[in-house]
Design an enzyme around this catalytic site. Structure first.
Site, PDB file in Angstrom:
ATOM      1  N   GLU A   8     -20.389 -23.439  17.384  1.00 20.72           N
ATOM      2  CA  GLU A   8     -19.327 -24.304  16.856  1.00 20.72           C
ATOM      3  C   GLU A   8     -19.769 -25.089  15.622  1.00 20.72           C
ATOM      4  O   GLU A   8     -20.842 -25.677  15.577  1.00 20.72           O
ATOM      5  CB  GLU A   8     -18.819 -25.290  17.929  1.00 20.72           C
ATOM      6  CG  GLU A   8     -19.869 -26.077  18.648  1.00 20.72           C
ATOM      7  CD  GLU A   8     -20.323 -25.412  19.952  1.00 20.72           C
ATOM      8  OE1 GLU A   8     -20.206 -24.182  20.077  1.00 20.72           O
ATOM      9  OE2 GLU A   8     -20.825 -26.119  20.827  1.00 20.72           O
ATOM     10  N   ASP A  10     -19.037 -23.555  30.723  1.00 21.35           N
ATOM     11  CA  ASP A  10     -19.502 -24.229  29.516  1.00 21.35           C
ATOM     12  C   ASP A  10     -20.291 -25.473  29.881  1.00 21.35           C
ATOM     13  O   ASP A  10     -20.347 -26.439  29.114  1.00 21.35           O
ATOM     14  CB  ASP A  10     -18.302 -24.612  28.626  1.00 21.35           C
ATOM     15  CG  ASP A  10     -18.739 -25.018  27.225  1.00 21.35           C
ATOM     16  OD1 ASP A  10     -17.958 -25.722  26.539  1.00 21.35           O
ATOM     17  OD2 ASP A  10     -19.872 -24.666  26.827  1.00 21.35           O
ATOM     18  N   ASP A  46     -19.438 -19.559  27.590  1.00 22.39           N
ATOM     19  CA  ASP A  46     -19.781 -20.005  26.247  1.00 22.39           C
ATOM     20  C   ASP A  46     -21.302 -20.010  26.077  1.00 22.39           C
ATOM     21  O   ASP A  46     -22.048 -20.072  27.050  1.00 22.39           O
ATOM     22  CB  ASP A  46     -19.227 -21.429  26.015  1.00 22.39           C
ATOM     23  CG  ASP A  46     -19.365 -21.874  24.558  1.00 22.39           C
ATOM     24  OD1 ASP A  46     -19.482 -23.077  24.313  1.00 22.39           O
ATOM     25  OD2 ASP A  46     -19.373 -20.991  23.655  1.00 22.39           O
ATOM     26  N   ASN A  47     -21.772 -19.921  24.834  1.00 22.32           N
ATOM     27  CA  ASN A  47     -23.190 -20.151  24.491  1.00 22.32           C
ATOM     28  C   ASN A  47     -24.160 -19.125  25.039  1.00 22.32           C
ATOM     29  O   ASN A  47     -25.324 -19.455  25.321  1.00 22.32           O
ATOM     30  CB  ASN A  47     -23.649 -21.541  24.951  1.00 22.32           C
ATOM     31  CG  ASN A  47     -22.709 -22.618  24.533  1.00 22.32           C
ATOM     32  OD1 ASN A  47     -22.112 -23.296  25.367  1.00 22.32           O
ATOM     33  ND2 ASN A  47     -22.518 -22.789  23.241  1.00 22.32           N
TER      34      ASN A  47
END
Ligand SMILES: O=C(NC/C=C/[C@H]1O[C@@H](n2cnc(C(F)(F)F)c2)[C@H](O)[C@@H]1O)c1cc([N+](=O)[O-])cc(O)c1O
Ligand SMILES: [Mg+2]
Length: 214
Positions: A199, A141, A169-170
């Site tokens: 988020e 992340d 993530d992402n």
């Protein structure tokens, strides 16, 4: 002098969360980021997916790349068995200082080792410095253009074993196209996309879970 967003996030934790209660720390940060100031935590929606993967893997050794304010550090560490260890790397000393206090407020400092520096410097040194051979779980992340080079570096340093699980993530927003292409096309990984949202927003994002096949 003006406070920073991480400082204001920490104040929200100290005001609204109960010491030693990780769930209340997670809730306080999510409330702050949803209603006061957006911040780049994995968040509650992707966080639930991350929780389910962590619970399934039940890791004894965890590496997190990108502590920021410690939100995902607290989420992951709160699910670990008593003998487990989480090492989290953070490059920015100001973020690291805030994260240490968030992790301490949650009462998880004994499970977590926050290391300040760069992945390039630290990934090759982890085994000798922390007596860890391989990681059961890695959460990526940090800077999105570092996911792929750092994954290749972890492979090279022998930090991954057959069955090690990478969670990134992402992978959609902001996006990590070269990493995604690599783990989805390499015969050394079995990859799976968990669709979600960026988020605290309605934009699409998701987590990519990739099992290293050795
Ligand atoms: O840029 C994003 N994240 C970058 C996150 C970066 C964080 O990782 C640290 N780091 C750098 N190197 C290391 C290591 F480990 F190598 F030492 C650790 C940086 O200092 C920073 O705290 C982001 C952006 C959005 N967004 O919506 O723009 C949403 C998100 O969820 C995001 O994670
Ligand atoms: Mg992120």
């Amino acid at each position: 002098t003006q406070s920073t967003r991480p400082q204001r996030l920490l104040s929200a934790v100290q005001k609204n969360a109960t010491r030693g209660n990780p769930r209340s720390v997670v809730r306080a940060i999510d409330e702050f980021c949803r209603h006061k100031e957006w911040a780049m935590n994995v968040g509650d929606e992707k966080g639930c997916i991350l929780d389910s993967i962590v619970s399934e893997v039940n890791p004894v050794t965890v590496l997190e790349l990108g502590t920021y304010c410690g939100y995902s550090t607290v989420r992951i560490a709160s699910l670990l068995p008593p003998n487990a260890k989480l090492i989290t790397l953070e490059f920015n000393p100001d973020f690291a200082a805030i994260a240490r206090q968030v992790i301490a407020w949650a009462g998880l400092q004994d499970k977590v080792q926050l290391v300040e520096g760069s992945s390039g410097d630290w990934i090759p040194k982890i085994q000798e410095q922390f007596g860890i051979n391989t990681f059961d779980l890695v959460f990526l992340d940090h800077w999105k253009d570092r996911y792929l080079p750092d994954t290749k570096l972890m492979e090279k340093c022998g930090l991954l074993r057959k069955g090690s699980v990478l969670v990134a993530d992402n992978v959609i927003c902001p996006g990590t196209p070269d990493y995604l292409e690599y783990v989805r096309s390499s015969p050394c990984y079995k990859s799976q996309y968990f669709i979600s949202h960026l988020e605290y927003t309605k934009a699409e994002d998701g987590l990519e879970k990739s099992v290293f096949l050795g």
